[in-house]
Design a protein around this motif. Sequence first.
Motif, mmCIF file in Angstrom:
data_model
loop_
_atom_site.group_PDB
_atom_site.id
_atom_site.type_symbol
_atom_site.label_atom_id
_atom_site.label_comp_id
_atom_site.label_asym_id
_atom_site.label_seq_id
_atom_site.Cartn_x
_atom_site.Cartn_y
_atom_site.Cartn_z
ATOM 1 N N GLU A 60 0.813 -1.223 0.000
ATOM 2 C CA GLU A 60 0.000 0.000 0.000
ATOM 3 C C GLU A 60 0.849 1.276 0.000
ATOM 4 O O GLU A 60 0.678 2.155 0.850
ATOM 5 N N GLN A 62 2.252 4.974 -0.755
ATOM 6 C CA GLN A 62 1.560 6.227 -1.035
ATOM 7 C C GLN A 62 2.513 7.408 -0.966
ATOM 8 O O GLN A 62 3.585 7.336 -0.348
ATOM 9 N N GLU A 206 -0.975 5.263 -3.942
ATOM 10 C CA GLU A 206 -2.022 6.070 -3.322
ATOM 11 C C GLU A 206 -1.549 7.518 -3.346
ATOM 12 O O GLU A 206 -0.488 7.851 -2.831
ATOM 13 N N TRP A 318 -5.622 -3.224 -1.877
ATOM 14 C CA TRP A 318 -6.476 -2.065 -2.086
ATOM 15 C C TRP A 318 -7.528 -2.374 -3.129
ATOM 16 O O TRP A 318 -7.377 -3.262 -3.963
#
Length: 336
Positions: A60, A62, A206, A318
């Motif tokens: 994940e 970002q 992200e 995600w």
Amino acid sequence: MQLPYVYRVTKYDPADRDEHGHYTGSEDTVSDHGEVEASYLQAVAAFAGDSGVDHLAVREPQVPSLAHFGVEPPVDGFGLDGLFPGGPTGFHDGAEVPLEIGLQLVRAMLRDNGAWCRLEAEGAFAVHVGWDQYLYISSSRPCEEALAHTRELGLFPERLDASPYAFEAEEEEQVIQRPGDDDFWADLHRAVVTGQAGILEETYLEGASRWHHLTSDTIDPVRAGLAPRARLAVWPPLSTDIDAVLRALPADGLVEGVWQDDDGNIRNAIAEEDEFPELAARISRAHAAALLSVYAGESVPLCTAVLPDNDGVLRARWRTEPTPGDRDWALRQPQG
């Protein structure tokens, strides 16, 4: 998977917390870029060693999009410069890195450089950084030697039931997540040929996305160049009626402009009202353009997907926000 041993590691002495657990001592909430920061990294290395881990997977990832909320200002490259052989594009979900690079990523997060991710060895170890120099480490083992070493470093490890930053999947997905598999690309090709679809939004981190112009000739090259495990959103073709696009510019708020330059590349920018004149100037010179609302539910793509790994398995955790097109696709899937 929740690992059984979870620790919060900080420089904050538990004796300096009030009855609500809030720290009341004198330690600063930013990294010292020195001895204390080095102790944090040594603690991570010790826990990884006790867990039998020497490589970690990025999960994940970002970067800041509209705003950066860290205490320290972000840096160019978000702290990723020099960490990946292929450049920052190597920072993607599922990327495997040696422990030393993982420690450099932890350093970047402690310094609020901009990049953030969870680092994991499936079933064995996980580490991530929260606000204000709070470090969370999970392991399949109690890591007693690492705990002792961390205390020797002057840090304070505290046992928790779970990290507040652990990934939380939806208990039950309302709509099956569509994978960006061969069937998806075949459907996309048909939509492009019939004029329904024209651009593809690729969210590779992200907070970071890029846009691709789709024609029957560009679909395969676009697919080949996508980041692993990217989230995809398919949108209608851009409008060549530039005057109509400019008339639709709102009076205030936030809006995302997407336009195609004369070189054929797709550009985008999210603008606030004081930036509308510059956005309008860019769009006025474009070959085609569109304005998209950044507010939930106001601009909805035709369909979405998440790229599976090369073996066809969807390992990215995600998910995309399901669209009416996604719901129609889900209803056509075999049940059970």
